[in-house]
Scaffold this active site. Structure first.
Site, short mmCIF file in Angstrom:
data_model
loop_
_atom_site.label_atom_id
_atom_site.label_comp_id
_atom_site.label_asym_id
_atom_site.label_seq_id
_atom_site.Cartn_x
_atom_site.Cartn_y
_atom_site.Cartn_z
N ASP A 10 18.24 38.63 26.27
CA ASP A 10 18.97 37.40 25.94
C ASP A 10 18.22 36.25 26.60
OD1 ASP A 10 21.07 35.60 25.19
OD2 ASP A 10 21.91 35.76 27.20
N SER A 11 18.62 35.03 26.26
CA SER A 11 18.03 33.87 26.91
C SER A 11 18.44 33.79 28.38
CB SER A 11 18.46 32.60 26.18
OG SER A 11 19.87 32.55 26.12
N TYR A 42 18.28 28.71 24.56
CA TYR A 42 17.58 28.87 23.28
C TYR A 42 18.34 28.09 22.19
CZ TYR A 42 14.65 32.88 24.78
OH TYR A 42 13.73 33.71 25.38
N GLY A 43 19.66 27.98 22.38
CA GLY A 43 20.55 27.52 21.31
C GLY A 43 20.35 26.10 20.82
N CYS A 73 21.37 38.12 21.92
CA CYS A 73 21.43 36.66 21.89
C CYS A 73 21.65 36.27 20.44
CB CYS A 73 20.11 36.10 22.40
SG CYS A 73 19.95 34.31 22.22
N GLU A 151 27.80 28.69 31.84
CA GLU A 151 26.72 28.75 32.84
C GLU A 151 27.17 28.10 34.15
OE1 GLU A 151 23.36 29.89 32.76
OE2 GLU A 151 23.82 30.95 30.90
N CYS A 183 28.05 33.99 19.88
CA CYS A 183 27.10 33.74 20.97
C CYS A 183 27.55 34.62 22.12
CB CYS A 183 27.18 32.26 21.34
SG CYS A 183 26.41 31.85 22.91
N HIS A 185 27.55 34.32 25.17
CA HIS A 185 28.25 33.68 26.29
C HIS A 185 29.76 33.61 26.04
CE1 HIS A 185 24.38 32.30 27.77
NE2 HIS A 185 24.96 31.69 28.77
#
Ligand code: DGL
Length: 268
Positions: A10-11, A42-43, A73, A151, A183, A185
């Site tokens: 993943d990123s 990355y998004g 991801c 994050e 996503c 996250h």
């Protein structure tokens, strides 16, 4: 039986929401996880940049003996996966797996998708869903604030609820019965998202669906499972080990500090 590792990348941290389900479900398997924390997010990046990054991520994963790779991801699965050269092992993306699961789950054939800007722009979910069932209506919403919220540890507070509401409000009059967390996250915001959409909408969590999917792959013999033993887990990042270990240990519910190492991704 095949004791080679399952590669996951993943990123950054988000892919751990997929890892969590994989390591729970497959205790015998070895896993190698890479989080490209130095180049996150990355998004919001262009397709060309993401493809370049993902080729590097794959080249790093390739330095291990792997039997399959999971692109954990949404953004990388959407724009880079279709462009990758053919590998010697199967590569699966969470977008494709989650889209298939949503099509099986919906009853009224109305599916919402929330994801990063790049994923939504790529129309990857609409494409896959239309391939599965052209009668399904898809309502995509790009949610650029949600990754920074996660994050920064805002996963169940007022800020998280406000951020989620900003996007979910756009889906209220669409009568969806299924919502894809597009996503990796977003499963961390699951509680807040479920509250915002109401209990009548089923959430498609890429981690849960990927674990189910990998189970089918291992059972079908397409890829052989590992022998009965305790699998090893290795984690690699391209930036600070400390930050990743701290948040990662929280997300996985166990201390991974000793298993996390930093690599120079520019070399790959
Ligand atoms: N985890 C990534 C995804 O699933 C989002 C984070 C990023 O933008 O790098 O799309």
């Amino acid at each position: 039986l095949d004791n080679r590792s399952i590669g996951v990348f993943d990123s950054g941290l988000g892919g751990l929401s997929v890892m969590r389900h994989l390591i729970d479900r497959f205790p015998n398997e070895n896993f190698v996880y890479f989080g490209d924390t130095a180049r996150l997010p990355y998004g919001t990046r262009s397709k060309e940049t993401i493809i370049k990054y993902v080729k590097g991520d794959m080249a790093f994963i390739d330095t291990f003996q792997v039997k399959m790779v999971i692109v954990a991801c949404g953004t990388a699965s959407s724009v880079a996966l279709p462009q990758l050269p053919k590998q010697l092992y199967p590569v699966y993306g969470i977008v494709q797996v989650s889209a298939d699961a949503a099509v099986s789950a919906t009853r009224n054939k109305k599916i919402g998708v929330i994801a990063t800007e790049t994923t939504i722009k790529s129309a990857s979910f609409e494409q896959r869903i239309a391939e599965d069932d052209s009668g399904v209506e898809v309502y995509p919403v790009a949610c650029p604030l949600l990754v920074p919220l996660v994050e920064n540890g805002c996963i169940d507070d007022e800020l998280a609820a406000l951020g989620v509401e900003k996007y979910i409000s756009q889906l209220r009059d669409k009568d969806i019965d299924t919502l894809i967390l597009g996503c990796t996250h977003y499963p961390l915001l699951r509680g807040v998202i479920q509250k915002a959409v109401g209990n009548g909408v089923q959430l498609i969590d890429p981690g849960v669906e990927t674990a189910r999917f990998v189970e089918r792959v291992l059972q079908s013999g397409e890829v052989e499972p590992a022998e009965e033993r305790r699998g090893e887990h290795q984690y690699f990042v391209s930036d600070s080990v400390y930050n990743f270990s701290a948040m990662g240990s929280l997300l996985l519910g166990k201390d991974i500090a000793k298993q996390v190492r930093k690599i120079d991704i520019e070399r790959y």
